[in-house]
Design a protein around this motif. Structure first.
Motif, PDB file in Angstrom:
ATOM      1  N   GLY A   1       0.763  -1.514   0.094  1.00  0.00           N
ATOM      2  CA  GLY A   1      -0.049   0.284  -0.185  1.00  0.00           C
ATOM      3  C   GLY A   1       0.902   1.494   0.592  1.00  0.00           C
ATOM      4  N   MET A   2       1.595   1.026   0.967  1.00  0.00           N
ATOM      5  CA  MET A   2       2.129   2.728   1.168  1.00  0.00           C
ATOM      6  C   MET A   2       3.419   2.501   0.295  1.00  0.00           C
ATOM      7  SD  MET A   2       1.619   4.585   2.954  1.00  0.00           S
ATOM      8  CE  MET A   2       3.061   5.714   3.368  1.00  0.00           C
ATOM      9  N   ASN A   3       4.041   1.734  -0.729  1.00  0.00           N
ATOM     10  CA  ASN A   3       4.912   1.612  -2.161  1.00  0.00           C
ATOM     11  C   ASN A   3       4.384   1.806  -3.062  1.00  0.00           C
ATOM     12  OD1 ASN A   3       7.261   0.637  -0.783  1.00  0.00           O
ATOM     13  ND2 ASN A   3       6.821  -0.815  -0.398  1.00  0.00           N
ATOM     14  N   SER A   4       3.255   1.797  -3.264  1.00  0.00           N
ATOM     15  CA  SER A   4       1.862   2.464  -3.823  1.00  0.00           C
ATOM     16  C   SER A   4       2.007   3.460  -3.796  1.00  0.00           C
ATOM     17  CB  SER A   4       1.304   1.214  -4.230  1.00  0.00           C
ATOM     18  OG  SER A   4       0.480   1.810  -5.597  1.00  0.00           O
ATOM     19  N   ILE A   5       1.856   3.716  -3.371  1.00  0.00           N
ATOM     20  CA  ILE A   5       1.342   5.573  -2.787  1.00  0.00           C
ATOM     21  C   ILE A   5       2.358   6.684  -3.439  1.00  0.00           C
ATOM     22  CG2 ILE A   5       1.133   7.374  -1.326  1.00  0.00           C
ATOM     23  CD1 ILE A   5      -0.621   5.286   0.516  1.00  0.00           C
ATOM     24  N   ALA A   6       4.123   6.115  -2.954  1.00  0.00           N
ATOM     25  CA  ALA A   6       5.150   5.994  -3.619  1.00  0.00           C
ATOM     26  C   ALA A   6       5.759   6.489  -4.540  1.00  0.00           C
ATOM     27  CB  ALA A   6       6.316   5.644  -2.910  1.00  0.00           C
ATOM     28  N   GLU A   7       4.941   5.302  -5.468  1.00  0.00           N
ATOM     29  CA  GLU A   7       5.204   5.044  -6.732  1.00  0.00           C
ATOM     30  C   GLU A   7       4.163   6.059  -7.747  1.00  0.00           C
ATOM     31  OE1 GLU A   7       4.494   0.913  -7.595  1.00  0.00           O
ATOM     32  OE2 GLU A   7       6.922   0.477  -6.542  1.00  0.00           O
ATOM     33  N   THR A   8       2.924   5.900  -6.665  1.00  0.00           N
ATOM     34  CA  THR A   8       1.679   6.816  -7.592  1.00  0.00           C
ATOM     35  C   THR A   8       1.854   8.369  -7.465  1.00  0.00           C
ATOM     36  OG1 THR A   8       0.396   5.099  -7.247  1.00  0.00           O
ATOM     37  CG2 THR A   8      -1.013   7.766  -7.586  1.00  0.00           C
ATOM     38  N   ILE A   9       3.028   8.254  -6.945  1.00  0.00           N
ATOM     39  CA  ILE A   9       3.334  10.308  -6.856  1.00  0.00           C
ATOM     40  C   ILE A   9       4.620  10.766  -7.340  1.00  0.00           C
ATOM     41  CG2 ILE A   9       1.355  10.934  -4.879  1.00  0.00           C
ATOM     42  CD1 ILE A   9       4.431  10.669  -3.044  1.00  0.00           C
ATOM     43  N   LYS A  10       4.771   8.823  -8.259  1.00  0.00           N
ATOM     44  CA  LYS A  10       6.991   9.481  -8.621  1.00  0.00           C
ATOM     45  C   LYS A  10       7.914   9.472  -7.906  1.00  0.00           C
ATOM     46  CE  LYS A  10       4.470   9.335 -11.953  1.00  0.00           C
ATOM     47  NZ  LYS A  10       3.442   8.288 -12.926  1.00  0.00           N
TER      48      LYS A  10
END
Length: 389
Positions: A366-375
């Motif tokens: 979940g958190m890694n996906s958030i980080a990837e989503t904001i580039k």
């Protein structure tokens, strides 16, 4: 013939001072090491100052050669860590060592062996290390990102230590990443729609913390944290004493605009804590606040003559959403709305150009996906090892 290396317990005030002082000599030529404030570093390893000792047993060791300190290590058992499930890194037979610093691999081997000896004597059969001292302080050994300084509340290690620790029989159990992002760049249209939905939801409200009531605010934040992170690997609940200790330590360095609490129907359900990079402000203080550096640091934190503090970088060490809302659309609205508002404020109000998020467990999807989503991009990796003893 090399001189004999003696490993001895560090139990006195003078020993703890030597324990804190050693890295200042070992890292004096490393441009990416940031000297910690000695008073804070001393407090972390001192019973009666750090409430970690209320639920842990700790033994510090110093390595000496010809009367000079040439290495250090801590061995410790956290009873709260032992109470966590084995699959989450805990277990009744688990223990830790941390604060490893040494002039050579020979010294590191002797220190690790001494820490293992003490841990075995305490009934430990599985070591997870390095952890210095708590999982909430400085966990893991830096294995990627030695070429740039750590941000506030993150550690820096000699790049040789990775081979030394693995040579002592330790294998990776978990990696912790920090993510770097340029916060001058607005987020894409898709994220803006999610954020707009969060602002339009009448049941959701966002507020910044009130520094005048910071002890109360810290208790709210850490209550959410204990709930939100309770399923994570390595999670150890934060005690009331540690909440008070953390609040007192953070209060002087927080900017009210950069810590947000989200409420749902008036109930605090999420938070995001962003800190100015105090390392940037204290790098030239050489670890000493007195006699005059205390005034210098306060001057910088308060923005000098302008009254508007500036920082090039900020770090998001903690954020969380209560478990009952995790994996819901509302959780996305809460998280991305807090991220966007903090991004804007950190850049416009304090001049920050970049942010660092984490640490984040390598398998926290979940958190890694958030980080990837904001580039964001991974800029540092800290590794926790394990070994059966």
């Amino acid at each position: 013939m090399s001189q004999e290396i003696v490993i001895r317990p560090a139990n006195t005030k003078a020993d703890r001072k030597a324990f804190v002082d050693l890295p200042f000599r070992l890292y004096k030529d490393d441009p990416n090491w940031i000297p910690p404030l000695k008073g804070e570093a001393y407090g972390v390893i001192t019973p009666g100052k750090n409430p970690f000792f209320e639920h842990a047993e700790v033994q510090l060791y110093l390595a000496e050669r010809d009367g000079q300190v040439v290495g250090r290590i801590s061995a410790h058992i956290d009873r709260l860590w032992q109470g966590m499930p084995v699959e989450k890194g805990g277990g009744a037979d688990s223990g830790n060592w941390g604060f490893l610093d040494a002039e050579s691999e020979e010294i590191a081997d002797l220190l690790i062996a001494k820490a293992e000896e003490w841990l075995r004597g305490m009934g430990v059969k599985r070591v997870l290390a390095p952890v210095s001292l708590s999982i909430w302080e400085e966990p893991g050994l830096l294995i990627k990102g030695h070429d740039h300084p750590p941000l506030v509340m993150m550690g820096h290690d000699d790049p040789r230590y990775e081979a030394w620790v693995e040579g002592a029989g330790y294998a990776k159990v978990k990696d912790l990443h920090t993510w770097d992002i340029d916060i001058r760049i607005p987020y894409n249209e898709m994220l803006q729609r999610v954020i707009a939905a969060g602002h339009k939801n009448p049941r959701i409200s966002f507020r910044k913390v009130n520094k005048k009531k910071f002890d109360e605010e810290a208790a709210i934040i850490l209550d959410i944290l204990n709930d939100a992170w309770s399923s994570n690997w390595g999670f150890v609940p934060i005690t009331p004493s540690e909440i008070a200790f953390t609040g007192k330590k953070l209060k002087p360095i927080v900017f009210e605009d950069l810590i947000m609490i989200a409420e749902y129907d008036g109930e605090p359900v999420a938070f995001m804590m962003t800190l100015p990079d105090v390392h940037e402000l204290q790098a030239d203080l050489k670890g000493n606040l007195f006699p005059f550096n205390f005034v210098k640091l306060l001057w910088r934190l308060n923005g000098g003559l302008s009254g508007k503090p500036k920082t090039k970088s900020v770090r998001v060490p903690l954020m969380g959403v209560r478990k009952k809302l995790q994996s819901t659309r509302m959780a996305s609205q809460l998280v991305f709305t807090m991220i966007e508002q903090t991004r804007i404020d950190a850049h416009k109000l304090y001049g920050a150009d970049r942010a660092e998020i984490g640490w984040i467990l390598e398998d926290n999807q979940g958190m890694n996906s958030i980080a990837e989503t904001i580039k964001a991009k991974i800029n540092k990796t800290y590794r926790i090892y394990e070994k059966a003893i």
